[in-house]
Design an enzyme around this catalytic site. Structure first.
Site, PDB file in Angstrom:
ATOM      1  N   ASN A 209      -9.174  -7.528   5.259  1.00 17.75           N
ATOM      2  CA  ASN A 209      -7.915  -8.167   5.677  1.00 17.75           C
ATOM      3  C   ASN A 209      -6.958  -7.116   6.219  1.00 17.75           C
ATOM      4  OD1 ASN A 209      -6.292  -7.085   3.375  1.00 17.75           O
ATOM      5  ND2 ASN A 209      -7.828  -8.235   2.233  1.00 17.75           N
ATOM      6  N   ASP A 278     -10.850 -12.526  -1.597  1.00 18.31           N
ATOM      7  CA  ASP A 278     -11.144 -13.606  -2.547  1.00 18.31           C
ATOM      8  C   ASP A 278     -12.640 -13.881  -2.647  1.00 18.31           C
ATOM      9  OD1 ASP A 278      -8.538 -14.059  -3.366  1.00 18.31           O
ATOM     10  OD2 ASP A 278      -8.115 -15.337  -1.626  1.00 18.31           O
ATOM     11  N   LYS A 288     -28.928  -3.874   9.623  1.00 15.70           N
ATOM     12  CA  LYS A 288     -27.935  -4.505  10.479  1.00 15.70           C
ATOM     13  C   LYS A 288     -28.447  -5.874  10.960  1.00 15.70           C
ATOM     14  CE  LYS A 288     -25.370  -3.812  14.706  1.00 15.70           C
ATOM     15  NZ  LYS A 288     -25.396  -3.177  15.998  1.00 15.70           N
ATOM     16  N   PRO A 304     -14.016 -11.545  -8.624  1.00 18.24           N
ATOM     17  CA  PRO A 304     -13.221 -11.649  -9.857  1.00 18.24           C
ATOM     18  C   PRO A 304     -11.740 -11.497  -9.524  1.00 18.24           C
ATOM     19  CG  PRO A 304     -14.292  -9.506  -9.705  1.00 18.24           C
ATOM     20  CD  PRO A 304     -14.845 -10.344  -8.589  1.00 18.24           C
ATOM     21  N   ASP A 305     -10.885 -12.232 -10.241  1.00 19.03           N
ATOM     22  CA  ASP A 305      -9.442 -12.060 -10.071  1.00 19.03           C
ATOM     23  C   ASP A 305      -9.001 -10.970 -11.042  1.00 19.03           C
ATOM     24  OD1 ASP A 305      -6.607 -12.233 -10.205  1.00 19.03           O
ATOM     25  OD2 ASP A 305      -6.717 -14.257  -9.380  1.00 19.03           O
ATOM     26  N   PHE A 322       1.562  -9.669  -6.942  1.00 22.66           N
ATOM     27  CA  PHE A 322       2.191  -9.887  -5.643  1.00 22.66           C
ATOM     28  C   PHE A 322       1.681 -11.213  -5.087  1.00 22.66           C
ATOM     29  CE2 PHE A 322       4.775  -6.586  -3.628  1.00 22.66           C
ATOM     30  CZ  PHE A 322       4.909  -5.747  -4.722  1.00 22.66           C
ATOM     31  N   LYS A 340      -1.487 -17.260 -13.783  1.00 25.06           N
ATOM     32  CA  LYS A 340      -2.134 -15.986 -14.135  1.00 25.06           C
ATOM     33  C   LYS A 340      -1.480 -15.348 -15.354  1.00 25.06           C
ATOM     34  CE  LYS A 340      -3.605 -15.015  -9.375  1.00 25.06           C
ATOM     35  NZ  LYS A 340      -4.181 -14.011  -8.489  1.00 25.06           N
TER      36      LYS A 340
HETATM   37  O1  C5P Z   1      -4.037 -15.616  -5.957  1.00 23.28           O
HETATM   38  P1  C5P Z   1      -3.633 -14.548  -5.010  1.00 23.28           P
HETATM   39  O2  C5P Z   1      -4.789 -13.815  -4.388  1.00 23.28           O
HETATM   40  O3  C5P Z   1      -2.619 -14.940  -3.979  1.00 23.28           O
HETATM   41  O4  C5P Z   1      -2.866 -13.506  -5.971  1.00 23.28           O
HETATM   42  C1  C5P Z   1      -2.325 -12.345  -5.494  1.00 23.28           C
HETATM   43  C2  C5P Z   1      -2.204 -11.362  -6.597  1.00 23.28           C
HETATM   44  O5  C5P Z   1      -3.392 -11.278  -7.367  1.00 23.28           O
HETATM   45  C3  C5P Z   1      -1.972  -9.958  -6.078  1.00 23.28           C
HETATM   46  O6  C5P Z   1      -1.185  -9.281  -7.034  1.00 23.28           O
HETATM   47  C4  C5P Z   1      -3.377  -9.393  -6.018  1.00 23.28           C
HETATM   48  O7  C5P Z   1      -3.387  -7.987  -6.111  1.00 23.28           O
HETATM   49  C5  C5P Z   1      -4.036 -10.019  -7.214  1.00 23.28           C
HETATM   50  N1  C5P Z   1      -5.470 -10.302  -7.050  1.00 23.28           N
HETATM   51  C6  C5P Z   1      -6.415  -9.627  -7.810  1.00 23.28           C
HETATM   52  N2  C5P Z   1      -7.736  -9.927  -7.686  1.00 23.28           N
HETATM   53  C7  C5P Z   1      -8.160 -10.886  -6.829  1.00 23.28           C
HETATM   54  C8  C5P Z   1      -7.221 -11.573  -6.041  1.00 23.28           C
HETATM   55  C9  C5P Z   1      -5.885 -11.255  -6.175  1.00 23.28           C
HETATM   56  O8  C5P Z   1      -6.052  -8.745  -8.599  1.00 23.28           O
HETATM   57  N3  C5P Z   1      -9.437 -11.157  -6.712  1.00 23.28           N
END
Ligand code: C5P
Length: 397
Positions: A209, A278, A288, A304-305, A322, A340
């Protein structure tokens, strides 16, 4: 200490100590600050604007109503530009103008038009300094949180001995540096994630991104200045590591997660500025991928979040997330804060010319029982404002 990425408006008023301000300009710029000099008419009787132009590398402003300069950077813009207004030397007359809120020359107007902190290094004859009128004006300024540094005692250019000498440039530099090194997070360990992640598709391609990492890096610098020990876990970006920051380079979300969990239990505060991808391709092709089929389908798996996992720890650090949003900023940010289980969330709008890969931004910050908005400014200034808010909230929880 340093003054890297600090914008200092240096005001020079009419006293013989103005010749020492030339040396101060050198010291400030050498410490990394961007310096813009404004001189009063009196100052120009002692030193020429050209001296300061040569030393600061910027044109010197002397007039309030100067169409040429106003076209380049208007006085209101200049007042907003300053992270610190430093006036050295500050004469008795200038101190009086500031105390009475006059706006009849450029420097006093800038002081009135700015919300930035002001620091004055007075310099004058000892009798003038000790005069009740001057002391009354000084008291008024102190009550308004204007910092008065000095004057020092000693021999004066006029032959007198007593208080009224401008502090030495080296000492003024040190006090300017201390101003930014707040100690608000002294002894705290802060982990920050920054930049984008890269999720490999094949050996030469990836999903990523537009994140530049600028906000995270500015926060790392501001946290160090607040006295914290900082670990920065960063995706690939084109930025230099701020001084005294421990930087760990990663590429994928999973590598970022692993690096975070290695030492998260030793962190007091966790700030997630990284734009973590995400999703990732289910597998990265070993070779390739050739252009063959008309349609190519990539199968993606959620990543993973990291932030949510950190906030869900049994003993989580103070967590700050953020939220970059293209619409319904506050609603989405508040929802993320709850979902969260964060201590705080900083939301910023992203569109074509704001947010990712820009030097300026604005933030709306939310926590369980409060909110604060920081208007559009440099990411460095925003970082200092956010770190000071985080310190306030961290210490009150
Ligand atoms: O849900 P969203 O992606 O908008 O959330 C943004 C926040 O979550 C940011 O602080 C980002 O660094 C964190 N984040 C994370 N791991 C992910 C996705 C987002 O730590 N996989």
């Amino acid at each position: 200490m340093s003054l890297e990425n600090k914008q200092i408006l240096l005001g020079v008023t009419g006293g013989i100590a103005a010749y020492k301000t030339a040396e101060l300009t050198r010291l400030l710029t050498r410490a990394g600050a961007s310096v813009r000099v404004v001189m009063t008419r009196g100052a120009q009787a002692f030193v020429t604007p050209l001296t300061f132009q040569a030393l600061s590398g910027e044109p010197v402003r002397t007039e309030l109503l100067d169409p040429k300069h106003e076209a380049a950077m208007g006085h209101i813009e200049l007042a907003r530009w300053a992270d610190l207004i430093l006036v050295a030397p500050a004469t008795a007359s200038f101190i009086e103008r500031l105390a009475t809120g006059r706006a009849d020359d450029l420097l006093s107007t800038l002081c009135l038009a700015s919300a930035s902190p002001i620091m004055l290094a007075p310099a004058m004859n000892q009798q003038m300094w000790q005069q009740q009128a001057t002391q009354d004006n000084v008291q008024i300024l102190l009550k308004r949180d204007i910092k008065i540094i000095g004057p020092a005692e000693g021999d004066q250019a006029c032959g007198d001995v007593g208080p009224g000498r401008m502090l030495e440039p080296q000492k003024i530099l040190q006090l300017a540096e201390q101003h930014f090194h707040t100690g608000a997070l002294a002894g705290k360990r802060i982990m920050i994630t920054a930049g984008p992640t890269r999720e490999p598709i094949d050996p030469v391609r990836f999903l990523s991104n537009r994140s530049s990492g600028k906000m995270g890096y500015a926060l790392a610098q501001a946290a160090v200045e607040a006295g914290a020990t900082v670990t920065l876990i960063t995706g690939p970006v084109n930025l230099t590591t701020p001084r005294s920051v421990k930087r760990i380079n990663v590429e994928t979300a999973e590598a970022m997660r692993a690096a975070v969990f290695e030492t998260i239990d030793r962190s007091d505060i966790f700030i997630a500025t990284a734009a973590v991808s995400d999703y990732r391709p289910v597998t990265a092709a070993e070779q390739k991928i050739k252009k063959s089929a008309e349609h190519l389908t990539l199968e993606l798996l959620p990543n993973p979040d990291i932030l949510a996992e950190v906030a869900a720890l049994e003993k989580p650090p103070f967590t700050v997330g953020f939220a970059a949003e293209t619409e319904s900023l506050e609603k989405h940010a508040q929802a993320k804060l709850q979902r969260k289980k964060l201590n705080m969330i900083a939301a910023n709008p992203v569109n074509d010319n704001q947010g990712f890969d820009q030097d300026e931004n604005q933030l709306a910050v939310f926590w369980s029982d409060g909110e604060q908005r920081f208007p559009l400014t440099t990411k460095y200034k925003l970082a200092r404002q956010l770190i000071s808010l985080i310190a306030e909230q961290y210490h009150s929880t």
